[in-house]
Design a protein around this motif. Sequence first.
Motif, short mmCIF file in Angstrom:
data_model
loop_
_atom_site.label_atom_id
_atom_site.label_comp_id
_atom_site.label_asym_id
_atom_site.label_seq_id
_atom_site.Cartn_x
_atom_site.Cartn_y
_atom_site.Cartn_z
N SER A 1 0.97 6.83 -6.61
CA SER A 1 -0.11 7.81 -6.82
C SER A 1 0.46 9.22 -6.99
O SER A 1 -0.10 10.04 -7.72
N LEU B 1 0.84 -1.21 0.00
CA LEU B 1 0.00 0.00 0.00
C LEU B 1 0.87 1.26 0.00
O LEU B 1 0.57 2.24 -0.70
N LEU C 1 -6.55 6.50 -3.05
CA LEU C 1 -5.48 6.35 -4.05
C LEU C 1 -5.91 6.97 -5.38
O LEU C 1 -5.11 7.61 -6.06
N LEU D 1 -0.06 -3.41 -7.74
CA LEU D 1 0.16 -3.37 -6.29
C LEU D 1 -1.13 -3.67 -5.52
O LEU D 1 -1.09 -4.25 -4.44
N GLU D 2 -2.27 -3.28 -6.10
CA GLU D 2 -3.54 -3.62 -5.45
C GLU D 2 -3.71 -5.14 -5.40
O GLU D 2 -4.06 -5.69 -4.35
N SER E 1 1.89 1.84 -3.37
CA SER E 1 0.78 2.41 -4.16
C SER E 1 0.67 3.91 -3.93
O SER E 1 0.38 4.68 -4.86
N CYS F 1 7.74 -1.92 -7.04
CA CYS F 1 8.18 -0.64 -6.42
C CYS F 1 9.37 -0.07 -7.19
O CYS F 1 9.49 1.15 -7.35
N ARG G 1 -9.08 2.58 -1.74
CA ARG G 1 -9.09 2.66 -3.22
C ARG G 1 -9.45 4.07 -3.68
O ARG G 1 -8.82 4.61 -4.60
N MET H 1 0.05 0.72 -10.15
CA MET H 1 -0.94 0.82 -9.07
C MET H 1 -1.90 -0.37 -9.08
O MET H 1 -2.24 -0.91 -8.01
N THR I 1 -1.23 -6.68 -2.85
CA THR I 1 -1.61 -6.47 -1.44
C THR I 1 -2.51 -7.62 -0.99
O THR I 1 -2.30 -8.22 0.07
#
Lengths: 210, 210
Positions: free
Chosen positions: A38, A31, B13, A74-75, A34, A127, B10, A71, A78
Amino acid sequence: MSHVFDLSVREFLKVAASDSPTPGGGSVSALVGSLAASMVSMVANLTVGKEKYKDVEPEVKEILQEIQAVMARLEQLTAQDIKEFGNFMEVLKMPKNTEEEKALRAAKMQEALKSATDTPLEIARVCLKALELADRLSGIGNKGAISDVGVGAYVAEAALNAVLLSVDINLPMIKDEAYVAQAKAERDQLVARARELKEKAVAVVQSRLA
Amino acid sequence: MSHVFDLSVREFLKVAASDSPTPGGGSVSALVGSLAASMVSMVANLTVGKEKYKDVEPEVKEILQEIQAVMARLEQLTAQDIKEFGNFMEVLKMPKNTEEEKALRAAKMQEALKSATDTPLEIARVCLKALELADRLSGIGNKGAISDVGVGAYVAEAALNAVLLSVDINLPMIKDEAYVAQAKAERDQLVARARELKEKAVAVVQSRLA
């Protein structure tokens, strides 16, 4: 099953801070990665469509597309990290009364350990991708928001270093020496490359702030 | 007004990644600091009440109380950072047709710049507090979860470095030389102290993983 990203930020923090072992360091690092991504995305979005940055627009659009993929990945990762933890707990509960049970449990444990090492390694790779994109954007992104590319670079490097602690935990328990050697080598490369990219991106950001 | 922490992870982000300037680097850094603190809190929670860690329980309880205060403070500061940005935008819109209007706008701008520098400095101070607590917990927290104190240390240092970029942006525009000198000195102290604490905490964590 609902995703942990469906929680409110406040609820996520509350459960992360509690004695519930998930979300733990792996998913929190994802997260954090992420959030780094962002910031890269925001600066790319604040660059695209601006007359002053017309010349770099094709490259910034490419960066934007790639950071959005980071992004999304990474969601997924997670959720995968949380799932791995559950799998691992299941293996720990397997019976070990007979020699046969012990052997089966040990084999499943080795599988689970590799899987629980592959996921943080993949989070670290993603990352690093975010850091590469921060580096590319640092020199060409909208100057009025460029400090946030620096935020992205600092935070993505930390996410990478943090998630690799999960690799450090698992490797001593993995018996496949070739796997361990390869994972260690990749771990060290990721850390070195991330530091290099962070320093480069932050230096460019600082020069554009001055 | 609802707090940005009421958004789902969510949604947060998504809006951070969009061309909306808030949440920007300051508030994202504060949230990243909260995530770091949540890992310190989790490990403290996984230590309290365990027979094996009875001797250190009073100190771990103290750490737990302090890290919860850190998290509450960072939630406030996230909202405050977003509010500062709005104030700053309001000042930018002030009229500058007459000499009087120009002078009033310039004075208000100096106030807004100082305020928008005080908030990230305070966020950085609170991130340093999280690092101090990670350092205190690294040697005494539950060994089974100790890597997550390392996650907290890496991530809190990045949050501190990231949020100080907002200080770097504002200082060149602030005319009060005494204020600028003091802020610069504190900035440098925070960065140096954070690096020291992170390296110390991570080294202890690594030694306990080995």
